[in-house]
Design a protein around this motif. Structure first.
Motif, short mmCIF file in Angstrom:
data_model
loop_
_atom_site.label_atom_id
_atom_site.label_comp_id
_atom_site.label_asym_id
_atom_site.label_seq_id
_atom_site.Cartn_x
_atom_site.Cartn_y
_atom_site.Cartn_z
N GLU A 223 0.58 -1.48 -0.17
CA GLU A 223 0.02 -0.66 -0.14
C GLU A 223 0.99 0.96 0.43
OE1 GLU A 223 -2.13 -0.91 2.84
OE2 GLU A 223 -3.98 -2.01 2.11
N SER A 224 2.52 1.22 0.40
CA SER A 224 2.50 2.55 0.05
C SER A 224 3.54 2.61 -1.45
CB SER A 224 3.79 2.05 1.33
OG SER A 224 4.69 1.26 1.14
N LEU A 225 3.47 1.68 -2.14
CA LEU A 225 3.95 1.67 -3.30
C LEU A 225 2.68 2.47 -4.18
CD1 LEU A 225 5.21 -1.28 -3.82
CD2 LEU A 225 6.86 -0.06 -2.75
N ASP A 226 3.49 3.30 -4.65
CA ASP A 226 2.82 4.16 -6.36
C ASP A 226 2.07 3.33 -6.89
OD1 ASP A 226 4.36 3.49 -8.11
OD2 ASP A 226 5.64 4.49 -7.94
N LYS A 227 1.23 3.83 -7.21
CA LYS A 227 0.03 3.11 -8.64
C LYS A 227 1.10 2.34 -9.39
CE LYS A 227 -3.85 3.41 -11.38
NZ LYS A 227 -4.81 4.56 -12.21
N GLY A 228 1.85 2.58 -10.41
CA GLY A 228 2.69 2.48 -11.18
C GLY A 228 3.45 0.70 -10.47
N TRP A 229 3.71 0.80 -9.40
CA TRP A 229 4.39 -0.60 -8.99
C TRP A 229 3.05 -1.44 -8.82
CZ3 TRP A 229 8.41 -2.65 -9.76
CH2 TRP A 229 9.82 -2.45 -10.32
N GLN A 230 2.67 -0.18 -8.03
CA GLN A 230 0.77 -1.63 -8.05
C GLN A 230 0.53 -2.81 -8.78
OE1 GLN A 230 -2.02 0.51 -5.25
NE2 GLN A 230 -0.69 0.85 -4.21
N GLU A 231 0.39 -1.64 -9.89
CA GLU A 231 -0.33 -3.07 -11.26
C GLU A 231 1.33 -3.87 -11.54
OE1 GLU A 231 -0.87 0.85 -13.72
OE2 GLU A 231 -2.74 1.36 -12.93
N ARG A 232 2.34 -3.14 -11.90
CA ARG A 232 3.52 -4.37 -11.89
C ARG A 232 3.53 -5.33 -11.21
NH1 ARG A 232 6.12 0.57 -11.82
NH2 ARG A 232 6.01 1.33 -13.97
N ILE A 233 3.23 -5.35 -10.07
CA ILE A 233 3.40 -6.08 -9.21
C ILE A 233 1.97 -7.32 -9.24
CG2 ILE A 233 3.27 -6.93 -6.11
CD1 ILE A 233 4.44 -4.43 -5.98
N GLN A 234 1.15 -6.92 -8.74
CA GLN A 234 -0.40 -7.40 -9.65
C GLN A 234 0.10 -8.15 -10.87
OE1 GLN A 234 -3.24 -4.03 -8.98
NE2 GLN A 234 -3.74 -4.74 -6.88
N SER A 235 0.07 -7.68 -11.46
CA SER A 235 0.89 -8.42 -12.71
C SER A 235 1.39 -9.05 -12.76
CB SER A 235 1.64 -7.36 -13.74
OG SER A 235 2.69 -7.78 -13.48
N VAL A 236 2.65 -9.91 -11.62
CA VAL A 236 2.86 -11.31 -11.93
C VAL A 236 2.66 -11.83 -10.74
CG1 VAL A 236 4.89 -12.25 -9.92
CG2 VAL A 236 5.71 -9.82 -11.82
N GLY A 237 0.57 -11.71 -9.93
CA GLY A 237 0.59 -12.02 -8.97
C GLY A 237 0.02 -11.42 -7.41
N THR A 238 0.32 -11.87 -6.63
CA THR A 238 -0.01 -11.78 -5.25
C THR A 238 0.88 -11.01 -4.67
OG1 THR A 238 0.96 -13.87 -4.37
CG2 THR A 238 -1.12 -13.53 -4.76
N SER A 239 1.34 -10.16 -3.62
CA SER A 239 2.59 -9.92 -3.90
C SER A 239 3.50 -10.33 -2.84
CB SER A 239 2.04 -9.11 -2.04
OG SER A 239 1.17 -7.53 -2.24
N GLU A 240 2.57 -11.66 -2.41
CA GLU A 240 3.56 -12.44 -2.15
C GLU A 240 4.52 -13.26 -2.43
OE1 GLU A 240 0.60 -12.14 -1.19
OE2 GLU A 240 0.95 -12.02 1.84
#
Length: 516
Positions: A223-240
Motif C-alpha cells: 500500500e505504500s507503493l505508487d500506483k505504477g508499482w502496484q500494477e506491476r506487482i499485480q501483473s505478477v500475482g500477489t505481493s507474496e
C-alpha cells in the motif's frame, strides 16, 4: 517406511483399488548390490529400505507418487544412464535455480541425482546424493528437461511418503479415470501434474525452509507503493508471489525508481532493459541474482552489484558505465556484454577467473592491448573496430584459451592474428570482409566456420585445406565454391540467404549424400 506405504494403500483402497496390486515385490539384497555397483554409489538407507518394501510399481499403475510412478531399480538405472550419457556435454546447459538457494547444485544434469519417478516427458523426481552447501544428502528433488527451477520437495524420502500419506488422509487429491486406468493427482482442482503443483507448495514439505513474510507487513508495504508499482506487482500475482519470484521482466516501462525490487531476495533473473534507470542501489538486496539485463539505461555506477556473489551474467550494453572495477569482486561472473559503452579499461576483469564470455564494440589499439591479459576468456565477440593497425590485432592471438571468436562489421586483410588461439573451435564472421581466408586452414582445432552476410571473402577455397573443419554456414555461392574442394563431406546444413529452385536442388542433393 513400511507402515507409511501401507497407510497410503489403505487410505486409497476405495478410490485407487489397484494401487496395492500395482506395487512390485520387494527388491533383494543382491539386486540392490548390483544396482549400487552399476551406479558406483551407495544408496541412502531410506531409499534402500523403500526398495526392500517394493521394487517400484508395474507399468500402468496409478502412480504411488501422486500420479507419478515409483520406478523399479531396473527402470531407475535405465533413466539414470540416459542422463549420465548426456552429462559431459550438457551438465551446465541453460539456466537452473535452486529453491531454497544453495540446497541443490544449479546444473541441468548431475549423475548423483537418482531418478525414482518420471513423467514420460523427460522430467523426474529424484533423490539427491550431491547436494549444494546448504542441502542434505538424500533430499527429494525435481529435475529434468523442463525443470529449470529445482525445488527441495522433501528433506528425506520418509518425509515425502508422510506428505503423500497426509494428502490421502485429508482427501486433498483428485482421482483421474481414463477408460480402464485409474490415477490420481495432488489437490482437488482436477488433473494437476505434481511437478506443476510443487511450485505453489511450501517446501520442503513438513519442514518448510522459511516462514513467509507476515501478511500485515507485506500488505502495508504494498500500500505504500505508487500506483505504477502496484500494477506491476499485480501483473505478477500477489505481493507474496512477487517477492518470491525467480524471474522478473520490466522492459520499456519508463522505470526510473526500482526501490521495490530491493525486497526481491529470491529473484535470479532480472530484465530491466530500455528504461530510464540511473541508480541500481536497490539491487544490492537481490542476493540470489544470477542474470541481470540493464540494456539501454543511463546507469553509471555498478558498485551496488559488488556483493552479489551469485551473479553470473551481466548485460550492460548501451549504458553509461565506464568503470568495471566493482565487478572484480564477483566470484562467479561468467558473461559480460559491454557493447555500445564508453568503457576504456578492461583490466578490472583480470581477477575474475570465472569469466568466460565478453562482448564489446569498436575497440581501439589500447583496448585490444588490455584485452590480451584476459587469458581466462573462452568466447569473445567484437562488433566493429576502432583505430587499429594490423599489428594491434595480435593481442587477440594472445587469448590462448579462446574457443569461439565472433567478428561483426569488420574489414580485414587476413586472419593471421588468430594463429595463437590454438584452442579456437568456432569462428563467426558477420557482415564482414576478409581479403585472405587461408589462415583458417591452419587452425588445427577449428570445427565450425560461420559466414553471415559476408560476400567479400577472398581465397575462400584455401579453407578446404583444413583438416579439422566439420561444419560451415555460408551463402549458396560460397557453398557452391567449397563443396567440391574438400576431400570429405562437410556439414552445410545451415545456409543463409536465398536460393533459386535449381540451387536448392543442388544443395539438397549434397545433403542427401552427406546423410548416407
Amino acid at each position: 517406511m513400511k507402515h507409511l506405504v501401507q497407510e497410503i494403500i489403505e487410505l486409497l483402497r476405495t478410490d485407487l483399488p489397484g494401487l496395492a496390486e500395482s506395487l512390485n515385490a520387494p527388491a533383494t539384497e543382491e539386486e540392490l548390490r548390483q544396482t549400487e555397483e552399476e551406479l558406483g554409489i551407495s544408496l541412502p538407507s531410506e531409499l534402500r529400505e523403500l526398495y526392500l518394501i517394493h521394487n517400484g510399481e508395474k507399468d500402468g499403475g496409478p502412480g504411488l507418487f501422486l500420479g507419478l510412478p515409483f520406478l523399479s531399480l531396473g527402470e531407475m538405472l535405465s533413466e539414470w544412464k540416459v542422463w549420465t550419457e548426456l552429462e559431459e556435454g550438457y551438465a551446465l546447459e541453460g539456466e537452473h535455480y535452486s529453491v531454497p538457494s544453495g540446497w541443490i547444485r544449479e546444473r541441468y544434469i548431475n549423475r548423483y541425482w537418482l531418478p525414482i519417478s518420471k513423467d514420460w516427458g523427460g522430467n523426474n523426481i529424484g533423490v539427491d546424493l550431491d547436494p549444494d552447501k546448504n542441502g542434505i544428502r538424500g533430499q527429494v528433488i525435481n529435475f529434468g528437461r523442463d525443470e529449470e527451477i529445482k525445488y527441495v520437495i522433501a528433506r528425506q524420502v520418509a518425509h515425502f511418503l508422510q506428505f503423500i500419506r497426509d494428502t490421502a488422509k485429508e482427501g486433498n487429491y483428485t482421482v483421474i479415470q481414463d477408460e480402464d486406468h485409474h490415477s490420481w493427482s495432488y489437490g482437488r482442482e482436477g488433473a494437476v501434474h505434481f511437478l506443476d503443483a510443487i511450485r505453489k507448495l511450501e517446501l520442503p514439505v513438513l519442514q518448510p525452509a522459511r516462514q513467509q513474510s507476515g501478511a500485515t507487513d507485506v500488505k502495508s508495504w504494498f500500500e505504500s507503493l505508487d500506483k505504477g508499482w502496484q500494477e506491476r506487482i499485480q501483473s505478477v500475482g500477489t505481493s507474496e508471489q512477487f517477492l518470491l519470484a525467480k524471474q522478473l521482466r520490466f522492459i520499456r516501462e519508463g522505470l526510473t525508481d526500482i526501490t521495490p525490487l530491493g525486497r526481491c531476495e529470491d529473484v535470479r533473473e532480472l530484465v530491466l532493459s530500455v528504461n530510464d534507470i540511473h541508480s541500481i542501489e536497490a539491487l544490492s538486496g537481490c542476493k540470489q541474482l544470477k542474470k541481470l539485463y540493464l540494456v539501454k539505461n543511463p546507469v553509471m555506477d555498478l558498485r551496488p552489484l559488488q556483493k552479489l556473489e551469485h551473479l553470473q551474467e551481466l548485460i550492460i550494453s548501451g549504458t553509461a558505465v565506464t568503470d568495471l572495477s566493482p565487478l572484480s569482486l564477483l566470484p562467479k561472473l561468467k558473461e559480460l556484454d559491454a557493447q555500445q559503452t564508453q568503457i576504456r579499461d578492461f583490466s578490472p576483469l583480470k581477477p575474475i577467473k570465472s569469466l568466460r564470455t565478453l562482448k564489446i564494440t569498436w575497440p581501439d589499439a589500447e583496448q585490444l592491448s588490455g584485452l590480451s591479459e584476459l587469458s581466462q576468456l573462452r568466447e569473445l565477440a567484437i562488433s566493429g573496430l576502432g583505430t587499429v593497425a594490423v599489428s594491434d590485432l595480435d593481442a587477440i592471438g594472445q587469448l590462448v584459451n579462446l574457443q569461439k571468436l565472433e567478428l561483426e562489421g569488420v574489414s580485414l586483410t587476413n586472419l593471421e592474428f588468430v594463429q595463437g588461439c590454438h584452442k579456437l573451435q568456432e569462428l563467426v564472421l558477420k557482415d564482414s570482409a576478409v581479403l585472405d581466408m587461408s589462415t583458417v586452414a591452419k587452425l588445427e582445432n577449428l570445427h565450425t566456420l560461420t559466414m553471415s552476410e559476408c560476400p567479400d571473402v577472398g581465397k575462400l577455397e584455401e579453407v578446404a585445406r583444413s583438416a579439422s573443419l566439420k561444419k560451415i554456414m555460408a551463402s549458396y555461392q560460397q557453398f557452391s565454391l567449397l563443396k567440391e574442394c574438400f576431400d570429405r563431406i562437410i556439414d552445410f546444413s545451415t545456409m543463409n540467404g536465398c536460393m533459386t529452385e535449381e540451387e536448392s536442388e543442388i544443395w539438397h542433393e549434397y545433403m542427401d549424400r552427406a546423410r548416407r
